[in-house]
Design an enzyme around this catalytic site. Sequence first.
Site, PDB file in Angstrom:
ATOM      1  N   THR A  12      -6.022   2.722  -5.105  1.00 26.01           N
ATOM      2  CA  THR A  12      -5.545   3.821  -5.969  1.00 26.01           C
ATOM      3  C   THR A  12      -4.324   2.885  -6.858  1.00 26.01           C
ATOM      4  O   THR A  12      -4.435   3.161  -8.295  1.00 26.01           O
ATOM      5  CB  THR A  12      -4.642   4.894  -5.477  1.00 26.01           C
ATOM      6  OG1 THR A  12      -5.463   5.356  -4.326  1.00 26.01           O
ATOM      7  CG2 THR A  12      -4.277   6.087  -6.228  1.00 26.01           C
ATOM      8  N   GLU A  51      -3.496   7.864   8.252  1.00 27.22           N
ATOM      9  CA  GLU A  51      -1.797   7.643   8.295  1.00 27.22           C
ATOM     10  C   GLU A  51      -1.318   8.277   9.460  1.00 27.22           C
ATOM     11  O   GLU A  51      -0.151   7.627   9.855  1.00 27.22           O
ATOM     12  CB  GLU A  51      -1.535   8.337   7.005  1.00 27.22           C
ATOM     13  CG  GLU A  51      -0.136   7.912   6.636  1.00 27.22           C
ATOM     14  CD  GLU A  51       0.123   6.393   6.375  1.00 27.22           C
ATOM     15  OE1 GLU A  51      -0.839   5.786   6.012  1.00 27.22           O
ATOM     16  OE2 GLU A  51       1.227   6.012   6.530  1.00 27.22           O
ATOM     17  N   ASP A  64       0.808  -1.133  -0.039  1.00 38.53           N
ATOM     18  CA  ASP A  64      -0.083  -0.084  -0.012  1.00 38.53           C
ATOM     19  C   ASP A  64       0.974   1.235   0.101  1.00 38.53           C
ATOM     20  O   ASP A  64       2.258   1.219   0.245  1.00 38.53           O
ATOM     21  CB  ASP A  64      -0.774   0.068   1.234  1.00 38.53           C
ATOM     22  CG  ASP A  64      -1.879   1.171   1.355  1.00 38.53           C
ATOM     23  OD1 ASP A  64      -2.400   1.688   0.172  1.00 38.53           O
ATOM     24  OD2 ASP A  64      -2.275   1.672   2.274  1.00 38.53           O
ATOM     25  N   SER A  65       0.273   2.469  -0.222  1.00 44.06           N
ATOM     26  CA  SER A  65       0.982   3.721   0.108  1.00 44.06           C
ATOM     27  C   SER A  65       1.501   3.953   1.340  1.00 44.06           C
ATOM     28  O   SER A  65       2.231   4.707   1.728  1.00 44.06           O
ATOM     29  CB  SER A  65       0.153   4.917  -0.572  1.00 44.06           C
ATOM     30  OG  SER A  65      -0.991   4.822   0.458  1.00 44.06           O
ATOM     31  N   CYS A 113     -10.957   2.722  -0.236  1.00 46.52           N
ATOM     32  CA  CYS A 113      -9.508   3.139  -0.012  1.00 46.52           C
ATOM     33  C   CYS A 113      -9.220   2.352   1.181  1.00 46.52           C
ATOM     34  O   CYS A 113      -9.925   2.370   2.128  1.00 46.52           O
ATOM     35  CB  CYS A 113      -9.293   4.581   0.362  1.00 46.52           C
ATOM     36  SG  CYS A 113      -7.759   5.093   0.965  1.00 46.52           S
ATOM     37  N   THR A 114      -8.059   1.662   1.333  1.00 40.82           N
ATOM     38  CA  THR A 114      -7.881   0.727   2.446  1.00 40.82           C
ATOM     39  C   THR A 114      -7.363   1.231   3.640  1.00 40.82           C
ATOM     40  O   THR A 114      -7.394   0.726   4.714  1.00 40.82           O
ATOM     41  CB  THR A 114      -6.754  -0.227   2.213  1.00 40.82           C
ATOM     42  OG1 THR A 114      -5.314   0.551   1.494  1.00 40.82           O
ATOM     43  CG2 THR A 114      -7.051  -1.272   0.941  1.00 40.82           C
ATOM     44  N   HIS A 115      -7.392   2.525   3.739  1.00 44.50           N
ATOM     45  CA  HIS A 115      -7.185   3.376   4.980  1.00 44.50           C
ATOM     46  C   HIS A 115      -8.633   3.670   5.549  1.00 44.50           C
ATOM     47  O   HIS A 115      -8.541   3.682   6.995  1.00 44.50           O
ATOM     48  CB  HIS A 115      -6.529   4.823   4.618  1.00 44.50           C
ATOM     49  CG  HIS A 115      -5.308   4.825   4.633  1.00 44.50           C
ATOM     50  ND1 HIS A 115      -4.611   4.441   3.172  1.00 44.50           N
ATOM     51  CD2 HIS A 115      -4.331   5.498   5.164  1.00 44.50           C
ATOM     52  CE1 HIS A 115      -3.213   4.491   3.314  1.00 44.50           C
ATOM     53  NE2 HIS A 115      -3.119   5.129   4.448  1.00 44.50           N
ATOM     54  N   TYR A 154      -0.621   8.341  -2.334  1.00 43.21           N
ATOM     55  CA  TYR A 154      -0.887   7.819  -3.688  1.00 43.21           C
ATOM     56  C   TYR A 154      -1.988   8.912  -4.452  1.00 43.21           C
ATOM     57  O   TYR A 154      -2.046   8.916  -5.974  1.00 43.21           O
ATOM     58  CB  TYR A 154      -0.932   6.472  -4.033  1.00 43.21           C
ATOM     59  CG  TYR A 154       0.189   5.575  -4.156  1.00 43.21           C
ATOM     60  CD1 TYR A 154       1.316   6.184  -3.573  1.00 43.21           C
ATOM     61  CD2 TYR A 154       0.148   4.179  -4.234  1.00 43.21           C
ATOM     62  CE1 TYR A 154       2.491   5.238  -3.775  1.00 43.21           C
ATOM     63  CE2 TYR A 154       1.189   3.370  -4.128  1.00 43.21           C
ATOM     64  CZ  TYR A 154       2.439   3.888  -3.896  1.00 43.21           C
ATOM     65  OH  TYR A 154       3.434   2.764  -3.870  1.00 43.21           O
ATOM     66  N   CYS A 161      -4.250  -1.460  -2.184  1.00 42.70           N
ATOM     67  CA  CYS A 161      -4.311  -0.192  -2.329  1.00 42.70           C
ATOM     68  C   CYS A 161      -5.339  -0.068  -3.639  1.00 42.70           C
ATOM     69  O   CYS A 161      -5.009  -0.505  -4.327  1.00 42.70           O
ATOM     70  CB  CYS A 161      -2.913   0.453  -2.587  1.00 42.70           C
ATOM     71  SG  CYS A 161      -3.215   2.192  -2.917  1.00 42.70           S
TER      72      CYS A 161
HETATM   73  N1  DGL Z   1      -4.678   3.264   0.807  1.00 38.99           N
HETATM   74  C1  DGL Z   1      -4.628   3.657  -0.458  1.00 38.99           C
HETATM   75  C2  DGL Z   1      -6.027   3.400  -1.406  1.00 38.99           C
HETATM   76  O1  DGL Z   1      -6.664   2.395  -1.021  1.00 38.99           O
HETATM   77  C3  DGL Z   1      -4.194   5.119  -1.000  1.00 38.99           C
HETATM   78  C4  DGL Z   1      -4.365   6.191  -0.003  1.00 38.99           C
HETATM   79  C5  DGL Z   1      -3.473   7.392  -0.788  1.00 38.99           C
HETATM   80  O2  DGL Z   1      -1.837   7.040  -0.447  1.00 38.99           O
HETATM   81  O3  DGL Z   1      -3.939   8.338  -1.027  1.00 38.99           O
HETATM   82  O4  DGL Z   1      -6.386   4.063  -2.339  1.00 38.99           O
END
Ligand code: DGL
Length: 266
Positions: free
Chosen positions: A75, A152, A10-11, A184-186, A42, A73
């Site tokens: 993205t 994050e 992931d990012s 988004c995995t966050h 990302y 991720c």
């Molecule tokens: N966690 C990531 C996703 O699922 C990217 C978040 C980011 O770096 O902007 O898209």
Amino acid sequence: MDQRPIGVMDSGLGGLSVVRLMRQRMPHESVIFVGDQGHFPYGTRTQDEVRSFALTIGKFLVRQNIKLMVIACNTATAASLTLLQDKLPVPVIGVIRPGAEAAVSLPYHDRIGVIATESTTKDGAYVRTIKSLSPQTTVVAKATQPLVPIVEHGQTGTPKAQHAVDKELALFKQHPVDGLILGCTHFPFLTKEIMNTLGKSVAIIDPAGETVQLASRILTKHDALAPQDQQGQLTLYSTGTASDLAKGARQWLGDSNLTGEHLALF
Ligand code: DGL
């Protein structure tokens, strides 16, 4: 049987929402996780940039002798899934199709919301995939990039986090949905705040569940599951500050023994 690890990227620490489920459901599997904090976020980068980061990380993971790669991720999945599937000598899966499949298998899926980064939303991958699976579903997609750094930088559970979620999800008050994909995995780490905003009638869809199931199906098909007497190990690498990733991992995976290593890859 195959005791080689699964590679996950992931990012940042969002991908740990996938690793968390993997450790619960596939406890025998070892995992190597790379958080590309050196290039975080990302979601505001071009797809060409993200594609090249993801390929470099994928090649690194292949050198670590992985048996499967999970792009945890959205993205990076939108930007690079087909490229990585083409270039890497191991199976590669992403999180978008699993998330879309989970959404259309809800009993009510006439109106599905998707929150994601700017890049994923602009790409339109969720809308395309959901429409291909269920043409009659209306998709309400919203970029909610400001929620990414909140996770994050460890600000979940604060009034600031709730305020940001209220603001970013206001659209879904005017345009109600049956289910909301956390694209988004966050975002699974903001589930409490999201449920506070939307109420209990909206189903929250975390693509991690279907993604881990898919990983398990692929390994089963290739007879490549880890031996049942193996206790899975987790190795954490960050291209940024390893101690930040380790801190997030200890919090979100509930394991106080976790440490991280810096990865000078770029
Ligand atoms: N966690 C990531 C996703 O699922 C990217 C978040 C980011 O770096 O902007 O898209």
